[in-house]
Design a protein around this motif. Sequence first.
Motif, PDB file in Angstrom:
ATOM      1  N   PRO A   1       0.811  -1.226   0.000  1.00 45.33           N
ATOM      2  CA  PRO A   1       0.000   0.000   0.000  1.00 45.33           C
ATOM      3  C   PRO A   1       0.844   1.276   0.000  1.00 45.33           C
ATOM      4  CG  PRO A   1      -0.775  -1.507   1.698  1.00 45.33           C
ATOM      5  CD  PRO A   1       0.476  -2.084   1.128  1.00 45.33           C
ATOM      6  N   ILE A   2       1.906   1.289   0.780  1.00 50.95           N
ATOM      7  CA  ILE A   2       2.752   2.482   0.831  1.00 50.95           C
ATOM      8  C   ILE A   2       3.456   2.697  -0.504  1.00 50.95           C
ATOM      9  CG2 ILE A   2       4.836   3.443   1.893  1.00 50.95           C
ATOM     10  CD1 ILE A   2       3.807   2.296   4.561  1.00 50.95           C
ATOM     11  N   ALA A   3       3.893   1.616  -1.144  1.00 53.18           N
ATOM     12  CA  ALA A   3       4.535   1.736  -2.460  1.00 53.18           C
ATOM     13  C   ALA A   3       3.574   2.342  -3.483  1.00 53.18           C
ATOM     14  CB  ALA A   3       5.037   0.380  -2.928  1.00 53.18           C
TER      15      ALA A   3
ATOM     16  N   ALA B   1      -3.437   6.382  -5.793  1.00 51.64           N
ATOM     17  CA  ALA B   1      -3.276   6.792  -4.396  1.00 51.64           C
ATOM     18  C   ALA B   1      -4.462   6.333  -3.547  1.00 51.64           C
ATOM     19  CB  ALA B   1      -3.121   8.309  -4.307  1.00 51.64           C
ATOM     20  N   LEU B   2      -5.672   6.464  -4.071  1.00 51.63           N
ATOM     21  CA  LEU B   2      -6.855   5.999  -3.330  1.00 51.63           C
ATOM     22  C   LEU B   2      -6.836   4.485  -3.133  1.00 51.63           C
ATOM     23  CD1 LEU B   2      -9.680   8.237  -4.814  1.00 51.63           C
ATOM     24  CD2 LEU B   2      -8.754   8.286  -2.488  1.00 51.63           C
ATOM     25  N   PHE B   3      -6.420   3.753  -4.151  1.00 52.19           N
ATOM     26  CA  PHE B   3      -6.314   2.300  -4.025  1.00 52.19           C
ATOM     27  C   PHE B   3      -5.265   1.933  -2.975  1.00 52.19           C
ATOM     28  CE2 PHE B   3      -4.770  -1.905  -5.637  1.00 52.19           C
ATOM     29  CZ  PHE B   3      -5.900  -2.622  -5.280  1.00 52.19           C
ATOM     30  N   GLY B   4      -4.133   2.636  -2.984  1.00 52.18           N
ATOM     31  CA  GLY B   4      -3.101   2.413  -1.969  1.00 52.18           C
ATOM     32  C   GLY B   4      -3.608   2.693  -0.568  1.00 52.18           C
TER      33      GLY B   4
ATOM     34  N   GLN C   1      -7.057  -1.838   4.714  1.00 51.24           N
ATOM     35  CA  GLN C   1      -7.287  -3.283   4.778  1.00 51.24           C
ATOM     36  C   GLN C   1      -6.160  -3.977   5.536  1.00 51.24           C
ATOM     37  OE1 GLN C   1     -10.094  -4.198   4.296  1.00 51.24           O
ATOM     38  NE2 GLN C   1     -10.918  -3.902   2.279  1.00 51.24           N
ATOM     39  N   ALA C   2      -4.919  -3.567   5.292  1.00 50.61           N
ATOM     40  CA  ALA C   2      -3.777  -4.181   5.989  1.00 50.61           C
ATOM     41  C   ALA C   2      -3.858  -3.918   7.487  1.00 50.61           C
ATOM     42  CB  ALA C   2      -2.463  -3.639   5.425  1.00 50.61           C
ATOM     43  N   ALA C   3      -4.355  -2.761   7.859  1.00 49.77           N
ATOM     44  CA  ALA C   3      -4.449  -2.419   9.276  1.00 49.77           C
ATOM     45  C   ALA C   3      -5.596  -3.140   9.982  1.00 49.77           C
ATOM     46  CB  ALA C   3      -4.617  -0.906   9.439  1.00 49.77           C
TER      47      ALA C   3
END
Length: 127
Positions: free
Chosen positions: A20-22, A42-45, A51-53
């Motif tokens: 996500p950060i990439a 950027a919105l997808f990231g 989701q990761a959190a």
Amino acid sequence: MTTTPASTQTIVLSPSYKLPIALVVLAAPLLFVQVWVSLVMALFGLFLLFQAATLRLCFTEAVLDIERGQTLIRRFPYQDWQNWRIFWLPVPVLFYFKEVNSIHFLPILFDPKMLQTCLEAHCPRIT
């Protein structure tokens, strides 16, 4: 990774925020080339970061559970799995697995090495 002290061990994968950060970082220079594509990326990231959190993959003896907090979202019994693969191992970005009746693709939002270790332990890959 956490485990429960019960008779059946549950392994909960740690989140990985690399993908996500990439995507968010790569969207910044793209802003000068194509604004809409940059904003979508950027919105997808940011969506994947959320989701990761919040999501957790939990490996038990018989099933892979996807949970959000204390809520079970989906359960995948290993006995239904036909195959699995982690795409692009140098920089893992996608996890694929096939069940008897469906195919699933998940972005790598979890520790990829631990994911592969758990997969190899619970459902050896059929080649």
